[in-house]
Design a protein around this motif. Structure first.
Motif, PDB file in Angstrom:
ATOM      1  N   LYS A 139     -13.408  11.672   3.588  1.00  0.00           N
ATOM      2  CA  LYS A 139     -12.163  11.290   4.114  1.00  0.00           C
ATOM      3  C   LYS A 139     -11.596  12.593   4.798  1.00  0.00           C
ATOM      4  O   LYS A 139     -11.180  13.580   4.106  1.00  0.00           O
ATOM      5  N   ALA A 140     -11.311  12.362   5.870  1.00  0.00           N
ATOM      6  CA  ALA A 140     -10.608  13.435   6.715  1.00  0.00           C
ATOM      7  C   ALA A 140      -9.176  13.376   6.784  1.00  0.00           C
ATOM      8  O   ALA A 140      -8.368  14.488   6.785  1.00  0.00           O
ATOM      9  N   PHE A 141      -8.510  12.091   6.500  1.00  0.00           N
ATOM     10  CA  PHE A 141      -7.124  12.213   6.418  1.00  0.00           C
ATOM     11  C   PHE A 141      -6.511  11.254   5.136  1.00  0.00           C
ATOM     12  O   PHE A 141      -7.105  10.512   4.978  1.00  0.00           O
ATOM     13  N   CYS A 142      -5.577  11.848   4.704  1.00  0.00           N
ATOM     14  CA  CYS A 142      -5.130  11.096   3.647  1.00  0.00           C
ATOM     15  C   CYS A 142      -3.190  11.284   4.010  1.00  0.00           C
ATOM     16  O   CYS A 142      -2.516  12.124   4.030  1.00  0.00           O
ATOM     17  N   PHE A 143      -2.842   9.996   4.039  1.00  0.00           N
ATOM     18  CA  PHE A 143      -1.581   9.907   4.544  1.00  0.00           C
ATOM     19  C   PHE A 143      -0.458   9.372   3.305  1.00  0.00           C
ATOM     20  O   PHE A 143      -0.958   8.398   2.447  1.00  0.00           O
ATOM     21  N   SER A 144       0.565   9.780   3.199  1.00  0.00           N
ATOM     22  CA  SER A 144       1.294   9.611   2.143  1.00  0.00           C
ATOM     23  C   SER A 144       1.892   8.187   2.243  1.00  0.00           C
ATOM     24  O   SER A 144       2.099   7.483   3.410  1.00  0.00           O
ATOM     25  N   VAL A 145       2.425   7.535   1.333  1.00  0.00           N
ATOM     26  CA  VAL A 145       3.050   6.047   1.148  1.00  0.00           C
ATOM     27  C   VAL A 145       4.484   6.275   2.086  1.00  0.00           C
ATOM     28  O   VAL A 145       4.795   5.513   2.778  1.00  0.00           O
ATOM     29  N   ALA A 146       5.115   7.301   2.066  1.00  0.00           N
ATOM     30  CA  ALA A 146       6.476   7.541   2.801  1.00  0.00           C
ATOM     31  C   ALA A 146       6.084   7.496   4.179  1.00  0.00           C
ATOM     32  O   ALA A 146       6.801   6.916   4.948  1.00  0.00           O
ATOM     33  N   PHE A 147       5.107   8.000   4.547  1.00  0.00           N
ATOM     34  CA  PHE A 147       4.618   8.132   6.046  1.00  0.00           C
ATOM     35  C   PHE A 147       4.061   6.899   6.665  1.00  0.00           C
ATOM     36  O   PHE A 147       4.687   6.404   7.494  1.00  0.00           O
ATOM     37  N   ILE A 148       3.349   6.034   5.931  1.00  0.00           N
ATOM     38  CA  ILE A 148       2.941   4.759   6.356  1.00  0.00           C
ATOM     39  C   ILE A 148       4.081   3.788   6.200  1.00  0.00           C
ATOM     40  O   ILE A 148       4.149   2.908   7.085  1.00  0.00           O
ATOM     41  N   ARG A 149       4.867   3.920   5.095  1.00  0.00           N
ATOM     42  CA  ARG A 149       6.183   2.961   5.172  1.00  0.00           C
ATOM     43  C   ARG A 149       6.956   2.992   6.246  1.00  0.00           C
ATOM     44  O   ARG A 149       7.209   1.960   6.769  1.00  0.00           O
ATOM     45  N   LYS A 150       6.985   4.336   7.105  1.00  0.00           N
ATOM     46  CA  LYS A 150       8.060   4.371   8.406  1.00  0.00           C
ATOM     47  C   LYS A 150       7.376   3.543   9.547  1.00  0.00           C
ATOM     48  O   LYS A 150       7.962   2.680   9.931  1.00  0.00           O
ATOM     49  N   PHE A 151       5.814   3.387   9.415  1.00  0.00           N
ATOM     50  CA  PHE A 151       5.446   2.394  10.545  1.00  0.00           C
ATOM     51  C   PHE A 151       5.302   1.179  10.272  1.00  0.00           C
ATOM     52  O   PHE A 151       5.405   0.257  10.965  1.00  0.00           O
ATOM     53  N   VAL A 152       5.028   0.778   8.904  1.00  0.00           N
ATOM     54  CA  VAL A 152       5.002  -0.538   8.453  1.00  0.00           C
ATOM     55  C   VAL A 152       6.659  -1.263   9.006  1.00  0.00           C
ATOM     56  O   VAL A 152       6.770  -2.390   9.288  1.00  0.00           O
ATOM     57  N   LEU A 153       7.456  -0.530   8.414  1.00  0.00           N
ATOM     58  CA  LEU A 153       8.870  -1.031   8.665  1.00  0.00           C
ATOM     59  C   LEU A 153       9.531  -0.978  10.009  1.00  0.00           C
ATOM     60  O   LEU A 153      10.048  -1.836  10.505  1.00  0.00           O
ATOM     61  N   ALA A 154       8.856  -0.196  10.944  1.00  0.00           N
ATOM     62  CA  ALA A 154       9.221  -0.252  12.493  1.00  0.00           C
ATOM     63  C   ALA A 154       8.625  -1.164  13.132  1.00  0.00           C
ATOM     64  O   ALA A 154       8.807  -1.753  14.217  1.00  0.00           O
ATOM     65  N   SER A 155       7.255  -1.795  12.432  1.00  0.00           N
ATOM     66  CA  SER A 155       6.408  -2.566  13.335  1.00  0.00           C
ATOM     67  C   SER A 155       6.162  -4.036  12.704  1.00  0.00           C
ATOM     68  O   SER A 155       5.510  -4.947  13.156  1.00  0.00           O
ATOM     69  N   SER A 156       7.080  -4.334  11.531  1.00  0.00           N
ATOM     70  CA  SER A 156       6.783  -5.629  11.025  1.00  0.00           C
ATOM     71  C   SER A 156       8.098  -5.987  10.241  1.00  0.00           C
ATOM     72  O   SER A 156       8.799  -5.079   9.861  1.00  0.00           O
ATOM     73  N   ASP A 157       8.007  -7.416   9.939  1.00  0.00           N
ATOM     74  CA  ASP A 157       9.025  -7.835   9.236  1.00  0.00           C
ATOM     75  C   ASP A 157       8.647  -8.597   7.940  1.00  0.00           C
ATOM     76  O   ASP A 157       7.407  -8.613   7.829  1.00  0.00           O
ATOM     77  N   LEU A 158       9.671  -8.875   6.934  1.00  0.00           N
ATOM     78  CA  LEU A 158       9.173  -9.572   5.636  1.00  0.00           C
ATOM     79  C   LEU A 158       8.476 -10.714   5.908  1.00  0.00           C
ATOM     80  O   LEU A 158       8.547 -11.468   6.920  1.00  0.00           O
ATOM     81  N   ARG A 159       7.218 -10.794   4.991  1.00  0.00           N
ATOM     82  CA  ARG A 159       6.186 -11.765   5.256  1.00  0.00           C
ATOM     83  C   ARG A 159       5.153 -11.834   6.140  1.00  0.00           C
ATOM     84  O   ARG A 159       4.496 -12.605   6.789  1.00  0.00           O
ATOM     85  N   ASP A 160       5.206 -10.591   7.229  1.00  0.00           N
ATOM     86  CA  ASP A 160       4.208 -10.418   8.478  1.00  0.00           C
ATOM     87  C   ASP A 160       3.122 -10.261   7.801  1.00  0.00           C
ATOM     88  O   ASP A 160       2.992  -9.783   6.858  1.00  0.00           O
ATOM     89  N   LEU A 161       2.031 -10.228   8.783  1.00  0.00           N
ATOM     90  CA  LEU A 161       0.719 -10.016   8.365  1.00  0.00           C
ATOM     91  C   LEU A 161       0.546  -8.652   9.256  1.00  0.00           C
ATOM     92  O   LEU A 161       0.887  -8.409  10.034  1.00  0.00           O
TER      93      LEU A 161
END
Length: 59
Positions: free
Chosen positions: A9-31
């Motif tokens: 694995k070349a990259f390991c992203f933190s939960v906090a980093f991924i959370r920002k993108f999920v919150l910015a690009s999706s809503d509750l119950r989205d796929l």
């Protein structure tokens, strides 16, 4: 061994980093689709935020 020959694995992203993108690009119950499911960080975030995950992982 060079980058091309190294299959670790070349990259390991933190939960906090991924959370920002999920919150910015999706809503509750989205796929959320994760095409690089190797470390399953997006799965953790999606479960915490009430999203549904569809993931693909190939080597």
């Amino acid at each position: 061994m060079g980058i091309e020959g190294d299959r670790t694995k070349a990259f390991c992203f933190s939960v906090a980093f991924i959370r920002k993108f999920v919150l910015a690009s999706s809503d509750l119950r989205d796929l959320v689709i994760d095409l690089f499911f190797g470390l399953r960080t997006t799965l953790v975030v999606d479960e915490q935020l009430g999203r549904t995950l569809s993931a693909i992982h190939t080597n």
